[in-house]
Design a protein around this motif. Sequence first.
Motif, PDB file in Angstrom:
ATOM      1  N   ASP A 160       3.322  10.915  -8.863  1.00 29.80           N
ATOM      2  CA  ASP A 160       1.932  10.878  -8.303  1.00 29.80           C
ATOM      3  C   ASP A 160       1.237  10.286  -9.398  1.00 29.80           C
ATOM      4  N   VAL A 161       1.325  10.497 -10.574  1.00 33.52           N
ATOM      5  CA  VAL A 161       0.711   9.562 -11.902  1.00 33.52           C
ATOM      6  C   VAL A 161       0.692   8.171 -11.704  1.00 33.52           C
ATOM      7  N   ILE A 162       1.991   7.913 -11.589  1.00 31.31           N
ATOM      8  CA  ILE A 162       2.331   6.365 -11.585  1.00 31.31           C
ATOM      9  C   ILE A 162       1.700   5.626 -10.375  1.00 31.31           C
ATOM     10  N   GLY A 163       1.872   6.539  -9.312  1.00 28.38           N
ATOM     11  CA  GLY A 163       1.169   5.961  -7.856  1.00 28.38           C
ATOM     12  C   GLY A 163      -0.205   5.781  -7.847  1.00 28.38           C
ATOM     13  N   ASN A 164      -0.882   6.800  -8.289  1.00 30.28           N
ATOM     14  CA  ASN A 164      -2.637   6.666  -8.504  1.00 30.28           C
ATOM     15  C   ASN A 164      -2.968   5.791  -9.333  1.00 30.28           C
ATOM     16  N   LEU A 165      -2.411   5.647 -10.683  1.00 25.65           N
ATOM     17  CA  LEU A 165      -2.652   4.824 -11.545  1.00 25.65           C
ATOM     18  C   LEU A 165      -2.539   3.302 -11.152  1.00 25.65           C
ATOM     19  N   ALA A 166      -1.437   2.980 -10.348  1.00 23.89           N
ATOM     20  CA  ALA A 166      -1.159   1.617  -9.796  1.00 23.89           C
ATOM     21  C   ALA A 166      -2.368   1.256  -8.763  1.00 23.89           C
ATOM     22  N   LYS A 167      -2.739   2.287  -7.979  1.00 31.25           N
ATOM     23  CA  LYS A 167      -3.721   2.294  -7.091  1.00 31.25           C
ATOM     24  C   LYS A 167      -4.835   2.016  -7.407  1.00 31.25           C
TER      25      LYS A 167
END
Lengths: 617, 249
Positions: free
Chosen positions: B95-102
């Motif tokens: 979740d963290v990785i995904g949101n950070l990338a977004k």
Amino acid sequence: MGKRSFFALALLAVLIFLIVPLVGAKDVTVEARLNPSSFTVNEGARLSIVVNGVRKNADFEIPAIKNIKLHRRGQSSQTSFVNGKMSASITYNFIVQALAPGKYTIPPIEIRAGGDNVMTKAVSFEVTTDGNQTGAGASEGKSVKDIAFITVSEIGDHFPGEIVPVTLKVYFSRNYRVDLNSLPTLKGDGVLMPQLASKPEQIQESVGGQTFNVLIWNTSLSGIKTGTHPIQFTLDATVLIPQERRSRSPFSSFSGSMFDDSVFDSFFGNVQRKPITAISPKLEFNVEALPEAGKPDNFTGAIGSFTMDVGATPRRVEVGEPITLTMTISGEGNFNRVEAPVFSETSSWKTYSPTSDYAADSDNYRGEKSFEQAIVVKEQEVTAIPSLSFSYFDPARKEYVTLESEPIPLELIVGINTQTTAVLPAKPAATSVSTTDLVPAKQLVEKQSVEGKAPHFANLAPIHLETGSLTANVLPLFQKIWFISLCFVLLVLLIVLLYFNWRQYKSVMQPGLVMQKKRSNQLLVDLKAVEQARDHGDAAVFLAQCRIAIQNHVGASRLETAAAMSLTDLTALLEGDSPLVEIFARAEEAAYAGASLTTREMADYFEQLKTELEKLP
Amino acid sequence: MIQKKLIHIFMLILILMPMTTQATDVFDRFNDGNAAYSVGDYDTAITIYNDLLKQDGNGVGLLYNLANSYAQKGQVGLAILNYERALRINASDSDVIGNLAKVRKDSGLFTEEPDKVNQILSMLSIDSWTIAAFVCLLCMVILLSVRLKYKSSKRSYIGSWVSVTLVMILSVTAVVYNYQTYNPLVVIAEDVKLQVSPFEGASSSGAIVQGRMLFPIKNHGDYTYVTDRAGRKGWLRSDLVEAVYGQSS
């Protein structure tokens, strides 16, 4: 029953068992029977091989017959006394199954029994085809078409690569239980169909007064080369036909046996599995060539009906800052041929490879393909992102269409002194279509955030419902005290182990060094003992210790057992005038005849002993 | 005897009660923050999450929710900072990785594509490389211990040593490489300008967008001399950036 009678019976039994094999060994005959001698490919026949005149198992092998499978079904043995004459036989049972119709012969089988080799006679039989009629339907004259068939929606004429939506409907009569063995398969060259969903839509339809279960697949076809391609759809299935049992129960002779009731047929699942293939009518798929006239240079093979959105963010940047260019092509058609509008690298722009993301609707040929490309302004004079274009072929109008976006204005910030230049009105960019009145112009960059307004993020992953384990400080592992301590301990351990390994290696590689050290240590111990004896003024002990010291030091490296070293050995090992020989001789004498040494003599002997022993290699 | 036991139990309850109460309180407060986030009241959510961080410490969920709140409020810099902090605790939280990338992508914060060597060295986090080096050290100790007791074949022994040593060298190199950038500064304010000197009113040498990662070189008063991945250097006020390994904000 008296003891005598019991004994007589037992004796008789033993005699029978001893005599029977002898009797059986005399007249061994064999017979192979097949019943029935004519059957269909879906049926089987029973092969019985009877070996008469033996009680022991016979040894035989049935030769392989092409397209015939034999399934062993056990054996039975029989022993009888008729008029005081004993007879025995063993019957071996097989089920014969044929894979193809035809005339077959089971060749003579050699059977080894009772010490003899006997042959059966060849057995011929015929296997007939079952025709196109099902077992149950045969009597009713039903064909596969009455049980299952496929219909296909209208296809029409198309262009190479065009996605043609089709609906496949597979009908199964409700009167039959059917298992699917495959999904519908397209037969024909030059036309492709994507993988079908394993779970189609299911409905019921009435055709000609008969109710059918219908499986529906909405899929698409695509011609890969021009011409007329004959195609057909097929689907393999198995019809389960309830069967009445062929062999009745052993209790059949009693009229109305409950085991012959049809209830038992269904209970024990006595059904015949009949493979069938449902087929569609033969169709023709016409593929016309794309027109060469008016083909745009940037046409990549996209056929369908599309719209294009182009957006960029941020639009207030300085030279060197990256901008995300988002290009979205949506509509229906062959999205696999839709490529990103080309944004060429120039002296004003640095570009990166675009990434793409395709979101298809459930019908697979409608959807939206998004491209994201990072672009970087290299020159301060740039005022806008130039127009981008995308071309496709519209099969409905049979002509090429080119969509063009309007330039997207940019605001470039000057780095030093933060002066702003080239400010353009922030009106939204819009597409224009070069082919007139085809697609209405559409506003672009609708999703783009307004300049200066705080961005919000849609579709962020949801929040967590747990805090996670709470720690006062977030530190990298190498800064944590416990980890540093652990590493330190491991390092110390590593050094210690390295030292021990080095020592072990040294002792293995240079055994002399170890021996030398051992001798030196022993010498120190021995000299200490001699010195103590000297200090006590005990001449006998002094000389005995001198002898031990010489034996240990001289003999250890030269003789197998140092304690066994004699004066002769010592003289042979050392030079004759060595003071050690003299001391050793005095010590040997003293061991047998006693000794008397003055303190002075003991001191002299000690010095000589020490000097000489330390001098020895 | 029973009386003594009862007294012990009572004392244990007295000791544990504040801890339970505290845990319940954290949970309740956290839920309050989540409730505020859910109704779009990001300011309240941020206040609650920040209070929890100051009072009770850092947790992945807490930092992640705080980052989400900042992101939804449009404070990209603080959002990225807290995502990065959450990743320092659990580098594999999808979740963290995904949101950070977004958030990075939607804000136009592209990272330079690293070359092959950098890709390998940045393949794992600095903690993961540290663990890899530690495991190599442990393997060395085990190899030496086993060698003392048992004689294995020379080839397999040397082979093991070569393998472990190579991984050790790679891990240590990666740790050293990542150490230089392990604690970046994140720009948390809008319209941040790099200055040519560490004084008020000094001329600007460029702008740095919110959420951009910078690397500190030295400090002077209230100013920090920084560089970015593109190699641009300049001074900026220290309160405009925040270190990933630092006090929560």
